[in-house]
Design a protein around this motif. Structure first.
Motif, PDB file in Angstrom:
ATOM      1  N   PRO A  49       0.810  -1.163   0.037  1.00  0.00           N
ATOM      2  CA  PRO A  49       0.026  -0.041  -0.144  1.00  0.00           C
ATOM      3  C   PRO A  49       0.840   1.254  -0.007  1.00  0.00           C
ATOM      4  O   PRO A  49       2.037   1.262   0.754  1.00  0.00           O
ATOM      5  CB  PRO A  49      -0.785  -0.017   1.169  1.00  0.00           C
ATOM      6  N   ALA A  50       0.534   2.276  -0.868  1.00  0.00           N
ATOM      7  CA  ALA A  50       1.245   3.493  -0.821  1.00  0.00           C
ATOM      8  C   ALA A  50       0.644   4.453   0.428  1.00  0.00           C
ATOM      9  O   ALA A  50       1.663   5.210   0.808  1.00  0.00           O
ATOM     10  CB  ALA A  50       0.732   4.274  -2.220  1.00  0.00           C
ATOM     11  N   TRP A  51      -0.432   4.186   0.768  1.00  0.00           N
ATOM     12  CA  TRP A  51      -0.714   4.849   2.122  1.00  0.00           C
ATOM     13  C   TRP A  51      -1.017   3.815   3.380  1.00  0.00           C
ATOM     14  O   TRP A  51      -1.691   2.894   3.028  1.00  0.00           O
ATOM     15  CB  TRP A  51      -2.087   5.784   2.122  1.00  0.00           C
ATOM     16  N   ARG A 106      -4.367  12.473   0.449  1.00  0.00           N
ATOM     17  CA  ARG A 106      -3.617  12.555   1.785  1.00  0.00           C
ATOM     18  C   ARG A 106      -4.066  13.806   2.526  1.00  0.00           C
ATOM     19  O   ARG A 106      -4.377  14.959   1.710  1.00  0.00           O
ATOM     20  CB  ARG A 106      -2.158  12.663   1.656  1.00  0.00           C
ATOM     21  N   ALA A 107      -4.175  13.951   3.737  1.00  0.00           N
ATOM     22  CA  ALA A 107      -4.670  14.929   4.349  1.00  0.00           C
ATOM     23  C   ALA A 107      -4.037  16.100   4.215  1.00  0.00           C
ATOM     24  O   ALA A 107      -2.825  16.262   4.025  1.00  0.00           O
ATOM     25  CB  ALA A 107      -4.618  14.867   6.100  1.00  0.00           C
ATOM     26  N   GLY A 108      -4.612  17.531   3.954  1.00  0.00           N
ATOM     27  CA  GLY A 108      -3.855  18.677   3.450  1.00  0.00           C
ATOM     28  C   GLY A 108      -3.522  18.875   1.908  1.00  0.00           C
ATOM     29  O   GLY A 108      -3.104  19.801   1.587  1.00  0.00           O
ATOM     30  N   VAL A 109      -3.628  17.681   1.009  1.00  0.00           N
ATOM     31  CA  VAL A 109      -3.232  17.829  -0.303  1.00  0.00           C
ATOM     32  C   VAL A 109      -4.570  18.285  -1.168  1.00  0.00           C
ATOM     33  O   VAL A 109      -5.661  17.518  -1.022  1.00  0.00           O
ATOM     34  CB  VAL A 109      -2.733  16.494  -0.774  1.00  0.00           C
ATOM     35  N   PRO A 142       1.104  12.766  -8.033  1.00  0.00           N
ATOM     36  CA  PRO A 142      -0.158  11.891  -8.587  1.00  0.00           C
ATOM     37  C   PRO A 142      -0.430  10.955  -7.470  1.00  0.00           C
ATOM     38  O   PRO A 142      -1.564  10.233  -7.495  1.00  0.00           O
ATOM     39  CB  PRO A 142       0.222  11.470  -9.882  1.00  0.00           C
ATOM     40  N   MET A 143       0.601  10.299  -6.701  1.00  0.00           N
ATOM     41  CA  MET A 143       0.421   9.491  -5.799  1.00  0.00           C
ATOM     42  C   MET A 143      -0.315   9.614  -4.358  1.00  0.00           C
ATOM     43  O   MET A 143      -0.328   8.970  -3.567  1.00  0.00           O
ATOM     44  CB  MET A 143       1.597   8.635  -5.399  1.00  0.00           C
ATOM     45  N   SER A 168       7.924   2.605  -7.448  1.00  0.00           N
ATOM     46  CA  SER A 168       7.841   2.223  -6.105  1.00  0.00           C
ATOM     47  C   SER A 168       7.352   1.031  -5.611  1.00  0.00           C
ATOM     48  O   SER A 168       7.348   0.755  -4.333  1.00  0.00           O
ATOM     49  CB  SER A 168       7.268   3.327  -5.192  1.00  0.00           C
ATOM     50  N   HIS A 169       6.660  -0.006  -6.310  1.00  0.00           N
ATOM     51  CA  HIS A 169       5.902  -0.961  -6.264  1.00  0.00           C
ATOM     52  C   HIS A 169       4.764  -0.696  -4.989  1.00  0.00           C
ATOM     53  O   HIS A 169       4.601  -1.692  -4.052  1.00  0.00           O
ATOM     54  CB  HIS A 169       6.905  -2.195  -5.683  1.00  0.00           C
TER      55      HIS A 169
END
Length: 326
Positions: A42-44, A108-111, A122-123, A196-197
């Protein structure tokens, strides 16, 4: 008809259940995941603070982000702890054939979702779009055929409509993901970054689960309401909804009795909690099991009676009545 629906639901659940955990939760040893080029993480984090933006715009591709098109903004939410939330938006359609789209962004928070804002990556943004308007077959008006003033029914015609419900599901997917093991129907929902997989969270809009009786057909400029519902959902439930939506879309369009049955099924899956549907399936399965055991006991009883009476145990008994009663 209830027994037919019950049998259909059982078949669907059994066929999907045989593959769900193998497809969605592949059991791969952890030491093999580190060097496997097809495994993504997971990216997040699942508890990552997020912001949700919902815009309503006449443009299919959104290039501007004006505040008057922002109909909902949730800040600091977490997919892991997200509960059901709802909001209502009131707007106006200038003409019957005007197209309106909902643009949903999870960041994401703040984006901010606007790519022209500094700090955009983008991610850090997940995007989905759904159409709030469309062209559908207008239902025929109810006519009393026994009345002397009853006019002949005209043929059904296509007309523009507004759909007043937008359901947003945030999938609680965590852990490694084998991109080669993603079912074909689910691939469109996953965004992966190969350098980044990693993969982004999944947003599921129930745009394929529109109910015909909820459509509001338009004849001109109209005031419209939009009920926005946001909730978390499990990967298993996401897979089931996508598979069923695809199965329903393959059925031929008709106005006959079967169309009403499919609408009832769709309404049950969309408007009923997953745990209640699972309980219904369990009760239906037990009911079918008890029916089978009762039929088996009836057969065993009459066989034993026939053995005691020299093979004349079924004399005077209607086999058809026995089968129907069981």
């Amino acid at each position: 008809m209830a027994s037919v629906i019950r049998a259909l639901l059982l078949i669907v659940v059994i066929r999907i259940g045989q593959r769900i955990f193998r497809l969605l939760y592949p059991q791969i040893p952890q030491q093999q995941n580190t060097n496997d080029p097809n495994m993504f993480t997971p990216a997040w984090p699942l508890d990552q603070p997020c912001d949700l933006y919902v815009y309503v715009s006449p443009q299919a591709i959104q290039t501007r982000f004006p505040d008057d098109q922002l109909v909902l903004k949730l800040t600091g939410i977490s997919i892991a702890k997200l509960g059901k939330q709802s909001a209502e938006w009131k707007g106006k359609i200038g003409k019957a054939d005007e197209r309106l789209y909902s643009h949903v962004y999870l960041t994401r928070a703040g984006v901010h979702p606007n790519p022209d804002v500094s700090g955009y990556r983008p991610m850090d943004v997940v995007y989905r779009r759904a159409s709030l308007t469309g062209i559908g077959r207008r239902p025929r008006p109810v006519v009393n055929l026994l009345s002397k003033d009853a006019a002949p029914q005209s043929a059904a015609e296509d007309a523009p409509f507004w759909y007043p419900v937008l359901r947003i599901g945030l999938v609680r997917r965590d852990g490694p993901l084998d991109v080669n093991g993603i079912p074909p129907l689910l691939r469109q929902y996953y965004t992966v970054d190969r350098p980044s997989h990693t993969y982004l969270p999944v947003i599921y809009l129930h745009d394929q689960w529109q109910l015909q009786d909820r459509r509001r057909f338009l004849d001109g400029p109209s005031d419209v309401n939009l009920d926005i519902q946001v909730d978390g959902m499990s990967p298993t439930w996401h897979h089931i909804l996508v598979s069923l939506a695809h199965a329903f879309s393959q059925q031929p369009q008709s106005d006959g009795p079967m169309a009403g049955e499919f609408e009832q099924l769709k309404g049950m899956f969309v408007e009923t909690a997953p745990w209640l549907i699972a309980l219904t399936f369990a009760v239906a399965l037990l009911h079918s099991l008890f029916d089978f055991l009762a039929f088996k006991n009836d057969i065993q009883f009459w066989r034993e009676r026939g053995a005691d009476r020299g093979g004349r145990g079924l004399e005077g008994l209607s086999v058809r009545a026995l089968l129907v009663g069981a």
